[in-house]
Design an enzyme around this catalytic site. Structure first.
Site, PDB file in Angstrom:
ATOM      1  N   SER A   1       0.713  -1.248   0.001  1.00  0.00           N
ATOM      2  CA  SER A   1      -0.026   0.049   0.007  1.00  0.00           C
ATOM      3  C   SER A   1       0.719   1.287  -0.035  1.00  0.00           C
ATOM      4  CB  SER A   1      -0.941  -0.023   1.240  1.00  0.00           C
ATOM      5  OG  SER A   1       0.042  -0.109   2.405  1.00  0.00           O
TER       6      SER A   1
ATOM      7  N   CYS B   1      -3.404  -4.460  -8.130  1.00  0.00           N
ATOM      8  CA  CYS B   1      -2.964  -3.169  -8.110  1.00  0.00           C
ATOM      9  C   CYS B   1      -3.226  -2.417  -9.494  1.00  0.00           C
ATOM     10  CB  CYS B   1      -1.649  -2.817  -7.992  1.00  0.00           C
ATOM     11  SG  CYS B   1      -0.523  -3.622  -9.193  1.00  0.00           S
TER      12      CYS B   1
ATOM     13  N   GLU C   1      -8.354   3.889  -2.364  1.00  0.00           N
ATOM     14  CA  GLU C   1      -8.206   2.604  -2.722  1.00  0.00           C
ATOM     15  C   GLU C   1      -9.109   1.590  -2.121  1.00  0.00           C
ATOM     16  OE1 GLU C   1      -4.405   0.619  -2.328  1.00  0.00           O
ATOM     17  OE2 GLU C   1      -4.791  -0.310  -4.312  1.00  0.00           O
TER      18      GLU C   1
HETATM   19  P1  NAD Z   1       0.703  -3.706   2.907  1.00  0.00           P
HETATM   20  O1  NAD Z   1       1.173  -2.271   2.516  1.00  0.00           O
HETATM   21  O2  NAD Z   1      -0.410  -3.704   4.103  1.00  0.00           O
HETATM   22  O3  NAD Z   1       1.608  -4.718   3.158  1.00  0.00           O
HETATM   23  C1  NAD Z   1       2.732  -4.874   2.307  1.00  0.00           C
HETATM   24  C2  NAD Z   1       4.009  -5.437   2.950  1.00  0.00           C
HETATM   25  O4  NAD Z   1       4.413  -4.405   3.956  1.00  0.00           O
HETATM   26  C3  NAD Z   1       3.815  -6.715   3.915  1.00  0.00           C
HETATM   27  O5  NAD Z   1       4.965  -7.424   3.509  1.00  0.00           O
HETATM   28  C4  NAD Z   1       3.397  -6.287   5.113  1.00  0.00           C
HETATM   29  O6  NAD Z   1       3.967  -7.321   6.211  1.00  0.00           O
HETATM   30  C5  NAD Z   1       4.314  -4.836   5.379  1.00  0.00           C
HETATM   31  N1  NAD Z   1       3.701  -3.943   6.172  1.00  0.00           N
HETATM   32  C6  NAD Z   1       2.451  -3.819   6.317  1.00  0.00           C
HETATM   33  N2  NAD Z   1       2.144  -2.752   7.295  1.00  0.00           N
HETATM   34  C7  NAD Z   1       3.484  -2.499   7.608  1.00  0.00           C
HETATM   35  C8  NAD Z   1       3.749  -1.223   8.490  1.00  0.00           C
HETATM   36  N3  NAD Z   1       3.089  -0.379   9.146  1.00  0.00           N
HETATM   37  N4  NAD Z   1       5.335  -1.038   8.625  1.00  0.00           N
HETATM   38  C9  NAD Z   1       5.927  -2.002   7.839  1.00  0.00           C
HETATM   39  N5  NAD Z   1       6.018  -2.868   7.163  1.00  0.00           N
HETATM   40  C10 NAD Z   1       4.321  -3.098   6.895  1.00  0.00           C
HETATM   41  O7  NAD Z   1       0.096  -3.990   1.397  1.00  0.00           O
HETATM   42  P2  NAD Z   1      -1.059  -5.442   1.192  1.00  0.00           P
HETATM   43  O8  NAD Z   1      -2.298  -5.134   1.874  1.00  0.00           O
HETATM   44  O9  NAD Z   1      -0.474  -6.789   1.443  1.00  0.00           O
HETATM   45  O10 NAD Z   1      -1.362  -5.538  -0.297  1.00  0.00           O
HETATM   46  C11 NAD Z   1      -2.225  -4.612  -0.873  1.00  0.00           C
HETATM   47  C12 NAD Z   1      -1.757  -3.197  -1.652  1.00  0.00           C
HETATM   48  O11 NAD Z   1      -0.406  -3.490  -2.428  1.00  0.00           O
HETATM   49  C13 NAD Z   1      -2.729  -2.528  -2.064  1.00  0.00           C
HETATM   50  O12 NAD Z   1      -2.543  -1.161  -1.702  1.00  0.00           O
HETATM   51  C14 NAD Z   1      -2.222  -2.746  -3.511  1.00  0.00           C
HETATM   52  O13 NAD Z   1      -2.540  -1.493  -4.339  1.00  0.00           O
HETATM   53  C15 NAD Z   1      -0.697  -2.872  -3.445  1.00  0.00           C
HETATM   54  N6  NAD Z   1      -0.140  -3.357  -4.542  1.00  0.00           N
HETATM   55  C16 NAD Z   1       0.833  -2.742  -5.390  1.00  0.00           C
HETATM   56  C17 NAD Z   1       1.315  -3.266  -6.463  1.00  0.00           C
HETATM   57  C18 NAD Z   1       2.068  -2.425  -7.552  1.00  0.00           C
HETATM   58  O14 NAD Z   1       2.700  -3.082  -8.348  1.00  0.00           O
HETATM   59  N7  NAD Z   1       2.152  -1.188  -7.377  1.00  0.00           N
HETATM   60  C19 NAD Z   1       1.083  -4.597  -6.636  1.00  0.00           C
HETATM   61  C20 NAD Z   1       0.402  -5.375  -5.667  1.00  0.00           C
HETATM   62  C21 NAD Z   1      -0.055  -4.654  -4.644  1.00  0.00           C
END
Ligand code: NAD
Length: 482
Positions: free
Chosen positions: A229, A284, A383
């Site tokens: 995210s 995404c 989103e």
């Molecule tokens: P997320 O940001 O919650 O988690 C992603 C990673 O970050 C995980 O490994 C998680 O353990 C870690 N994380 C989560 N919160 C954290 C924090 N506070 N501090 C440090 N690390 C933390 O994302 P998600 O819910 O797993 O995935 C969905 C999101 O990913 C959506 O926003 C989507 O658009 C995005 N996404 C983007 C792409 C791209 O190519 N731009 C591709 C896939 C997903």
């Protein structure tokens, strides 16, 4: 929860039980049952993985590139052999349909294929006599330990966007998958072990925030590839850069898709419905806002309603399912809140996913279609990451582009048109970095770069393709006089 598998880390060529007492439950989203426990590894465990990667680095770096890519060829063959098994794991831990899972596994395998091109793609440049008797070359050198931190929505594929390229370049690697969907990487790493990478070249650490922060702060980690995210992408980018690393952080999305009155309407609507609801909208590159331009509004609305009503909600492992569950109960609540807020804000709920017939267990939600959405509504700003599609009208392509350009996120965008003039204006002006013409999901192949713009991407060098070889190497310039 008793009796569920507790995942292990893979460090220095060995599977090691994490000492963490805290764990994250891994659900099968189609049943709501806990199927495994993911340890939330500590900073010390991240350090152990980074130290193992650092110890393996000098010898891996000296390994000729032709030898370094041999385990990648093995990995490609093993991934092919186990593709269906891996896809079934993706469906089990993420919920998407088996065909969607298999498609993502195929995309992951293509990354390995491109990384095996390292002998050509790592080549540098040379020029004799940059001054009298002085020659100059630039060579790409690996840098040391890289790490990736990945999201829940493509658990097999996204780590493969990174580690094959990083190790082909001569770096060593630490992977930290999503704690919500860690099972796919267990199999990927078992296959990588079988493929013959030397101990310590590839390491896997399960965890959450503490592990991520430890990666950002670790002095031996030279660079980080993050996907998730936007708020977390920005935090990882900021923290990693402050610690002197190079970081590429791919963030969230709010993707606009424009339909011109001259579009091939039937095929456009098929593609838009798939783009919005495929993978339950947890993509995404999913279309969030469809903008019918001019007088095609009624056709777009009716066509999408018909297609979204026809989706079959169910367990992704059943062959007739076309819309699987959301990732978790908490995420389902978030999507439900977004729908309720849209209703409160005055948007017209044309199709209410809350009323869809869905299995009684699991994190299911039917598809929702809103019309009359305006830019100030949370529906248009935030989103949602679920099967919720919004219609926002525009009188002209100029007006439509303005809607997209006013949004802080800019991951992907598409136009459906038969007019070269409209297509060119869109390609020229749209600020999203992934731009499609008559394409519902504008994902490139592995030999092109990938990443968004504005608040959807933090960094400069994007993922995979040739850019991966730039991100994972230092381009050293050598100047010689003899
Ligand atoms: P997320 O940001 O919650 O988690 C992603 C990673 O970050 C995980 O490994 C998680 O353990 C870690 N994380 C989560 N919160 C954290 C924090 N506070 N501090 C440090 N690390 C933390 O994302 P998600 O819910 O797993 O995935 C969905 C999101 O990913 C959506 O926003 C989507 O658009 C995005 N996404 C983007 C792409 C791209 O190519 N731009 C591709 C896939 C997903």
């Amino acid at each position: 929860m008793a009796g569920n598998e507790r995942l292990q880390n893979f460090i220095g060529g060995k599977w090691i039980a994490s000492a963490a007492t805290a764990t994250h439950p891994v659900f099968n989203p189609a049943t709501g049952q806990v199927i495994a426990e993911c340890p939330l590894s500590s900073a010390n465990e991240v350090d152990a993985a980074v130290q193992a990667a650092q110890s393996a680095y000098p010898s891996w770096r000296r390994t000729p590139v032709e030898n370094r890519i041999q385990p990648l060829f093995e990995l490609k063959a093993l991934l092919e052999k186990h593709a269906k098994e891996l896809a079934a794991i993706v469906t089990r831990e993420n919920g998407k349909t088996l065909s969607e899972s298999l498609g993502s596994v195929r995309r992951g395998i293509q990354m390995v294929e491109v990384a095996t091109g390292a002998p050509s793609l790592l080549m540098g440049q040379a020029l004799e006599d940059i001054a009298t008797g002085i020659d100059c070359e630039s060579v790409r050198q690996p840098m040391g330990v890289f790490a990736c931190i990945t999201p829940f929505n493509f658990p097999a594929m996204v780590p493969l966007w990174f580690f094959p390229f990083a190790v082909a370049c001569g770096n060593t690697f630490v992977c930290k998958p999503s704690e919500q969907t860690p099972l796919s990487q267990k199999l990927v790493f078992e296959l990588a072990q079988e493929a013959g990478f030397p101990d310590g070249v590839l390491n896997l650490v399960h965890g959450g925030r503490e592990a991520v922060e430890a990666i950002c702060d670790h002095p031996l980690v030279r660079g980080i590839s993050f996907v998730g995210s936007s708020p977390v992408a920005k935090a990882v980018y900021t923290r990693g850069c402050a610690a002197g690393k190079r970081v590429q952080a791919l963030g969230g999305a709010k993707n606009f898709l424009f339909v011109m009155p001259d579009a091939e309407m039937e095929s456009a609507l098929d593609a838009i419905s798939e783009s919005a609801c495929g993978c339950a909208g947890e993509r995404c590159l999913a279309t969030s806002i469809v903008v019918p331009v001019g007088d095609c509004h009624a056709a777009v609305r009716e066509g999408l309603l018909k297609r979204m009503q026809a989706l079959k909600v169910g367990d992704g492992s059943h062959p007739d399912t076309t819309l699987g569950p959301l990732i978790s109960a908490a995420h389902r609540e978030k999507v439900l809140a977004a729908i309720e807020r849209g209703v409160q804000e005055g948007a017209e709920l044309v199709l209410d996913g809350r009323k869809a017939e869905v299995p009684s267990e699991g994190f299911f939600l039917g598809p929702s279609l809103f019309d009359g959405v305006t830019s100030e509504m949370a529906l248009a700003r935030e989103e949602i990451f679920g099967p919720v599609l919004c219609i926002q009208r525009a009188d002209s392509l100029d007006d439509a582009l303005e809607l997209a350009h006013a949004h802080p996120l800019a991951n992907a965008s598409s136009i459906f048109t038969t007019s070269g003039k409209h297509a060119r204006q869109f390609r020229y002006q749209i600020d999203a970095s992934m731009a499609g013409v008559n394409i519902g999901v504008s994902a490139p192949m592995s030999f092109f770069g990938f990443g968004g713009a504005k608040g959807s991407f933090f960094g400069d060098l994007k993922a995979h393709g040739r850019e991966a070889f730039d991100f994972y190497t230092d381009r050293k310039v050598l100047i010689s006089r003899w």
